[in-house]
Each structure stands twice: as structure tokens, then as C-alpha cells.
Write a protein that holds these residues in place. Structure first.
Motif, PDB file in Angstrom:
ATOM      1  N   PHE A 275      24.857   0.308  28.184  1.00 14.67           N
ATOM      2  CA  PHE A 275      24.747  -0.103  26.637  1.00 14.67           C
ATOM      3  C   PHE A 275      24.779   1.187  26.060  1.00 14.67           C
TER       4      PHE A 275
ATOM      5  N   PRO B 218      18.981  -4.928  16.347  1.00 16.65           N
ATOM      6  CA  PRO B 218      17.804  -4.779  16.702  1.00 16.65           C
ATOM      7  C   PRO B 218      16.714  -4.956  15.848  1.00 16.65           C
TER       8      PRO B 218
ATOM      9  N   MET C  44      15.310  -0.492  21.823  1.00 19.14           N
ATOM     10  CA  MET C  44      15.913   0.634  22.863  1.00 19.14           C
ATOM     11  C   MET C  44      15.103   1.034  23.552  1.00 19.14           C
TER      12      MET C  44
ATOM     13  N   LEU D  21      25.362   3.512  22.210  1.00 21.52           N
ATOM     14  CA  LEU D  21      24.551   3.330  20.709  1.00 21.52           C
ATOM     15  C   LEU D  21      25.791   3.802  19.492  1.00 21.52           C
TER      16      LEU D  21
ATOM     17  N   ASN E  45      13.470   0.889  16.301  1.00 19.99           N
ATOM     18  CA  ASN E  45      14.041   1.978  17.425  1.00 19.99           C
ATOM     19  C   ASN E  45      13.249   0.638  18.816  1.00 19.99           C
TER      20      ASN E  45
ATOM     21  N   TYR F  81      25.287  -4.928  18.688  1.00 21.25           N
ATOM     22  CA  TYR F  81      23.394  -5.039  18.642  1.00 21.25           C
ATOM     23  C   TYR F  81      22.557  -4.560  17.718  1.00 21.25           C
TER      24      TYR F  81
ATOM     25  N   PHE G 211      26.337  -3.464  25.984  1.00 18.48           N
ATOM     26  CA  PHE G 211      25.533  -4.075  24.285  1.00 18.48           C
ATOM     27  C   PHE G 211      26.140  -2.311  23.379  1.00 18.48           C
ATOM     28  N   CYS G 212      26.010  -2.485  22.606  1.00 17.33           N
ATOM     29  CA  CYS G 212      26.129  -1.160  21.262  1.00 17.33           C
ATOM     30  C   CYS G 212      25.299  -1.451  20.118  1.00 17.33           C
ATOM     31  N   TYR G 213      23.930  -0.446  21.098  1.00 14.04           N
ATOM     32  CA  TYR G 213      22.435  -0.508  20.114  1.00 14.04           C
ATOM     33  C   TYR G 213      22.872   0.298  18.509  1.00 14.04           C
ATOM     34  N   TYR G 214      22.985  -0.961  17.775  1.00 15.81           N
ATOM     35  CA  TYR G 214      22.254   0.025  16.786  1.00 15.81           C
ATOM     36  C   TYR G 214      21.513   1.036  16.164  1.00 15.81           C
ATOM     37  N   HIS G 215      21.932   1.639  16.080  1.00 20.80           N
ATOM     38  CA  HIS G 215      20.390   3.519  16.243  1.00 20.80           C
ATOM     39  C   HIS G 215      20.794   3.520  14.632  1.00 20.80           C
TER      40      HIS G 215
ATOM     41  N   ARG H   6      14.433  -9.625  26.324  1.00 24.63           N
ATOM     42  CA  ARG H   6      15.915  -8.602  26.399  1.00 24.63           C
ATOM     43  C   ARG H   6      16.583  -9.291  27.668  1.00 24.63           C
TER      44      ARG H   6
END
Length: 371
Positions: free
Chosen positions: A110, A13, A97, A112, A94, A11, A80-84, A65
């Protein structure tokens, strides 16, 4: 459904304005700016990819969201795997998240993935003017894990074997990844979180055993460019291009066929460590790259669905505990790289429907094999 693998979608952001993007790219810039400026480069090239049901959303809005999470759940995506983005204590992109954690909404699993590349003007983390640089140190490792611990404690956070799952996009850039892993694990145990499950993404190198760097597993990245054969064009076509008799786009960019990508990735050799598979509905980063873009042609929902179904079956039959069975999708919403499950104006819900149907078919297939 019994022992069904969890399907986790990467995912991005990048769909809300931030001061850094205002400075680097212009006031109000988001990735939608790139998306809407894309154009077809050769006959039959699908661009621009424009959103349908969810529209040009703003991730500052909780309604956006929530709509994403509800749609994902309806079609079989389980998290979801959020890019961090962490640069020595500085975070960017950010807000989504932060809002998810602070509000407790949406009620959707979720995890990260630390996108630990330099942020460059060329968008690839490797070349061009560096906008934000990664500088690694043990001090930064400690600061980073202290920031992450409250997120890992969230009840929605995805766990593998009851351990919070944390991905690192490019472990080969870490000067001492085993030391980093030790620092993170010790801090998590001390905080009462327990051990964490560390996975390296095989985004650039797929020849590293995770155990050799203190990690638990690898996550395949699709497309794996080592498995893709680009279309080749000979001298005659180059001459025709100069005479405007052959599309110049074929020579200025890199093209490949989706079926070729699928064959290459499915034919990869088995490895002696845990590797989670990844599938993608397509790839086309010409919205971001005006030269040397990579474009996968002729993706269809049907072809994506077949690939996903076979991958789910293989993971479902894998000899590991059910809560350790995962499959990844690249991606939920990478619009400027042409790989998104979210509906667009060409295909509508077709990729999501293929996603749902592949899940159902994989269950039925494995049940038949076991009877």
C-alpha cells in the motif's frame, strides 16, 4: 513475470461511519448511503451500482479488508493507494489505514495519497459549504511528516527505487510545494527512512513539471476532463425536453462516451518528465451529485481491458528500472463515482477478469516483440 509494471489501485476508505459524517449527513452515513440512492437519469443509464461478491462491507472489520486484498491480488492488482485525509493534524476516515498498520494485516502492499482539498458539502473540494478547511504552514508540514514516517517504515509500504511513494492530490493548492517537499525529505532522511518519492496527481492541472516544485513524478488521473468531449444537445432537444419528449437528464447532467475518453487519454502528448499512466473502468458521480453530474456512458470490461493492456505494454517497455514501472487504476472501490474494480451486480467479476487478462496479454505481447 519479468519487468511487469506494478498495478496500483486508488482506494477510498469511506465505508464506515465517523462522527463527522454523522453530524454532516446523518447518523450512520457512509458512501453506501449515496450508492443505494442513485437512479437511472436517462434510458440506458446504469444506476444504481450495487456490490456483489463483497457485499455492503464495513471497513471497520478486518475480514472486509482482508477479502478486498485477497481479491485484488487474485486478479493482478499489486497494491492499494489509500486516500489520506489530513487537516492540520485532524484526520478523518483514518480507521482502515490505522488498523492495517497496527495489525500488520492484510499482507498487501500500500501507499498513501494526500487528498489535500477542502472537504465541502458539494463533494468536489471546490464549492459549497466548507466542512473541513485546509490551512497550510511549515509547522503543519513538519507535523504531517512526523505522522507519516512510521507508516513509510512499514515493510509493506510501496517504494519506487527503494524510496517510499507518497502522492499529493493537488499540489497547486500548496503555497510553496518546493518548501514542503524539502521539509518532508529532510525529516525522512533524519529519521533513517531515506529520501521519499513524491508524486503529484494530475487531477486538475497537468501542465506542471514535478521537478519545478521539488517533486519526482506525476501520476495521471483518469478521467482527465481536458481529454473528454461531452455530448452536446441543441435547441430542438431542449425544447423537446421542456415538452417531456426528450430525457431531461441529458440537459441537467454532463454525458460522454467511454471510447471517447480512452481515445483522448491515449492521444495525450508526451511530456519531458516522468508521468505514470492511469486507467479507469468508468465514471459516474450521479450518486453524489443530483445536478451537473458527469457520467461516462458505455464502458465495458472489454474496452477497459484493451486500454489497460496497451498502457501496461507502454510502461513495460519504458526505459526505466523495473522497480520504477507503475500503472494506476482509478479506482478499486469508488462506488459513488461509478469507477470500481470490485464486482457489482451487473458485471460480476468481468472487470477484474479483464484486468487479469490484460496483464497476461501485455506480458505475452512484449515477449513476442523482444524475440
Amino acid at each position: 513475470m519479468s519487468n511487469l509494471p506494478r498495478l496500483i489501485a486508488f482506494y477510498l476508505p469511506q465505508y464506515h461511519p465517523i462522527p463527522e459524517n454523522d453530524e454532516w449527513w446523518g447518523k450512520g452515513f457512509t458512501d453506501w448511503t449515496n450508492v443505494t440512492s442513485a437512479r437511472p437519469l436517462v434510458p440506458g443509464h446504469y444506476q444504481p451500482h450495487l456490490p456483489a461478491d463483497l457485499g455492503f462491507y464495513d471497513l471497520r472489520l478486518s475480514e472486509s479488508r482482508s477479502a478486498q486484498a485477497h481479491m485484488a491480488a487474485d486478479y493482478g492488482v499489486t497494491g492499494f493507494c489509500y486516500y489520506h485525509y489530513w487537516f492540520n493534524g485532524k484526520r478523518v476516515l483514518n480507521l482502515p489505514m490505522d488498523e492495517v498498520v497496527a495489525s500488520g494485516s492484510p499482507d498487501f502492499p500500500f501507499c498513501l495519497c494526500w487528498a489535500n482539498e477542502n472537504w465541502t458539502r458539494a463533494w468536489d473540494g471546490r464549492s459549497g459549504q466548507i466542512l473541513l478547511e485546509q490551512r497550510y504552514s511549515e509547522e503543519d508540514d513538519r507535523a504531517h511528516i512526523e505522522h507519516l514516517l512510521p507508516i513509510f517504515a512499514d515493510r509493506r509500504y510501496i517504494r519506487v527505487g527503494n524510496r517510499p511513494l507518497f502522492l499529493v492530490y493537488r499540489t497547486e493548492l500548496l503555497p510553496n510545494p518546493a518548501c514542503t517537499a524539502d521539509i518532508w525529505r529532510a525529516a525522512a532522511v533524519k529519521a533513517g527512512i531515506g529520501d521519499i518519492f513524491l508524486a503529484r496527481v494530475e487531477s486538475f492541472r497537468s501542465d506542471i513539471d514535478p521537478a519545478s516544485i521539488g517533486f519526482d513524478a506525476a501520476v495521471e488521473f483518469a478521467p482527465d476532463w481536458q481529454q473528454v468531449s461531452h455530448l452536446q444537445f441543441g435547441r430542438l432537444k431542449r425544447l423537446l425536453s421542456m415538452a417531456a419528449l426528450f430525457p431531461k437528464g441529458f440537459l441537467e447532467h454532463n454525458f460522454a462516451e467511454y471510447d471517447n475518453l480512452v481515445r483522448g487519454m491515449r492521444s495525450k502528448s508526451e511530456v519531458g518528465y516522468r508521468r505514470y499512466r492511469c486507467v479507469t473502468p468508468g465514471f459516474d458521480n450521479s450518486a453524489r451529485r443530483k445536478k451537473d453530474a458527469t457520467i461516462i456512458l458505455n464502458s465495458t470490461p472489454q474496452a477497459y481491458g484493451r486500454w489497460l493492456q496497451d498502457t501496461l505494454i507502454a510502461e513495460r517497455l519504458a526505459t526505466r528500472p523495473d522497480d520504477e514501472k507503475l500503472v494506476f487504476v482509478n479506482a478499486w472501490n469508488e462506488w459513488a463515482e461509478g469507477n470500481h474494480l470490485e464486482p457489482d451486480q451487473r458485471w460480476g467479476l468481468a472487470y477484474l477478469e479483464a484486468n487479469r487478462d490484460a496483464i497476461r496479454a501485455s506480458v505475452n505481447s512484449t515477449e513476442l516483440e523482444c524475440t
